[in-house]
Design an enzyme around this catalytic site. Sequence first.
Site, PDB file in Angstrom:
ATOM      1  N   ARG A 198      25.907   4.767  26.508  1.00 20.37           N
ATOM      2  CA  ARG A 198      27.062   5.133  25.708  1.00 20.37           C
ATOM      3  C   ARG A 198      28.357   5.147  26.523  1.00 20.37           C
ATOM      4  O   ARG A 198      29.426   4.828  26.004  1.00 20.37           O
ATOM      5  CB  ARG A 198      26.819   6.513  25.093  1.00 20.37           C
ATOM      6  N   CYS A 249      21.220   7.499  24.624  1.00 19.53           N
ATOM      7  CA  CYS A 249      20.114   8.335  24.183  1.00 19.53           C
ATOM      8  C   CYS A 249      20.164   8.569  22.677  1.00 19.53           C
ATOM      9  O   CYS A 249      21.234   8.700  22.088  1.00 19.53           O
ATOM     10  CB  CYS A 249      20.176   9.695  24.888  1.00 19.53           C
ATOM     11  N   ARG A 302      18.045   7.106  34.428  1.00 13.87           N
ATOM     12  CA  ARG A 302      19.451   7.011  34.040  1.00 13.87           C
ATOM     13  C   ARG A 302      20.256   8.184  34.582  1.00 13.87           C
ATOM     14  O   ARG A 302      21.470   8.081  34.725  1.00 13.87           O
ATOM     15  CB  ARG A 302      19.590   6.964  32.516  1.00 13.87           C
ATOM     16  N   ASP A 330      23.133  19.772  27.919  1.00  4.13           N
ATOM     17  CA  ASP A 330      22.290  18.985  28.821  1.00  4.13           C
ATOM     18  C   ASP A 330      21.276  19.839  29.594  1.00  4.13           C
ATOM     19  O   ASP A 330      20.442  19.299  30.315  1.00  4.13           O
ATOM     20  CB  ASP A 330      23.152  18.193  29.811  1.00  4.13           C
ATOM     21  N   LYS A 384      26.651  12.067  37.727  1.00  6.30           N
ATOM     22  CA  LYS A 384      26.675  10.848  36.916  1.00  6.30           C
ATOM     23  C   LYS A 384      27.800  10.880  35.899  1.00  6.30           C
ATOM     24  O   LYS A 384      28.517   9.895  35.702  1.00  6.30           O
ATOM     25  CB  LYS A 384      25.337  10.678  36.191  1.00  6.30           C
ATOM     26  N   ASN A 385      27.977  12.014  35.230  1.00  7.42           N
ATOM     27  CA  ASN A 385      28.947  12.092  34.145  1.00  7.42           C
ATOM     28  C   ASN A 385      30.393  12.141  34.628  1.00  7.42           C
ATOM     29  O   ASN A 385      31.315  12.092  33.813  1.00  7.42           O
ATOM     30  CB  ASN A 385      28.642  13.296  33.246  1.00  7.42           C
ATOM     31  N   ARG A 445      26.959  10.324  17.699  1.00  3.03           N
ATOM     32  CA  ARG A 445      28.078  10.521  18.607  1.00  3.03           C
ATOM     33  C   ARG A 445      29.084   9.409  18.325  1.00  3.03           C
ATOM     34  O   ARG A 445      29.225   8.452  19.088  1.00  3.03           O
ATOM     35  CB  ARG A 445      27.595  10.489  20.066  1.00  3.03           C
TER      36      ARG A 445
END
Length: 419
Positions: A93, A117, A398, A306, A22-23, A122
Amino acid sequence: MDKLIIQGGARLQGEIRISGAKNAALPILAATLLATSPVTVCNMPHLHDITTTMELLGRMGLELTVDEKMNVHVDSSTIREFFAPYELVRTMRASILVLGPLLARFGRADVSLPGGCAIGSRPVNLHLQGLAAMGADLSVDGGYIRATAKRLKGVDLWMDLVTVTGTENLMMAATLADGVTVIRNAAREPEVVDLANCLISMGARIEGAGTDTLRIEGVDELHGTTYEILPDRIETGTYLVAAAMTGGNVKLKNTRPALLEAVLSKLTEAGAQITSGDSWIELKMDGRRPRAVSLHTSPYPGFPTDMQAQFTALNAMAEGTGVITESVFENRFMHVLELQRMGAQIKVEGNTAIITGVPQLKSAPLMATDLRASASLVLAGLVAEGATEVERIYHIDRGYETIEEKLSNLGAQIRRVPA
């Protein structure tokens, strides 16, 4: 809104395939805005954040098509708006990542300040400071970042903090800037490297990906490409911890062990027997209870923040006491209160959690607070006595593709029901 019901006690066994990261997928989708011809992104995970990002690009006018293998074909030539509205941005985000590409290629962008989240501050100030140094005219008005620029200029940037999205945003902006941009104290995460490799395949000139210094020589335009996203190292780590907690034996395919050295080291310390190849990892516990481990989160190649919540859950039922220090985000122990309701013995002192494992966690109704906290509660439910209910699992959706199906394929007793 759905919830998960987990009957604890099953030992995980079998094989599953890991999804795309995902990232990495989110910034690569944003990068399609930079290309003058279509881009095809392969190994795309089927996640809520991905759907939101595709909806955002579609709202701007881009044409997107998805095939049966979740390969996404993106054509930015039809773009008609340079606007990212609050109703799409507020849940995620990563939507801030359209700012750099829009500004670099089209010279304007109106992007809502992001949500995501609730794991701590951040701020996006590093993104804005970098773009301003490159010549952008920026203001924040009514919750929106309003930006214009003629052509961005290459500059030497020093990042006050290591920021993944900040590095990604500025790297994308720099690909079309006039001259050379150097980003110092850049993030080194594999997902940043994956984005850089995708941009290079589009014609960008980037050196130093995977180090703390990036050098980007701007070009006049980027072209289309076909690119496959790397496997999700956090999903991989989560299922490995699940297997370790349940005393199971699992094999995860379509992953990259080299991206998980810090996590695999801690799992070995916890008593797991781990073997691996280029694209697979096998973990064996053979019914043993894991040992507690101590760790300190830090930017890559350190232990990933994470994975902190998952190891907190492991320590809660492990043999011994482990100390976990969270140095990346200041509000990332919200799962602790829920684990305590299951009988976990956890004491939080500032950014440190001291966890003494108990022989048996007890089931309880639980409320997810953020993405990785959600995963830790599911893992705790796998080993708890009785049936555990986890609500607000939209957080899980998510970042985890069909988590209940994958765990069921490994023998877990887990099902999704309407809340």
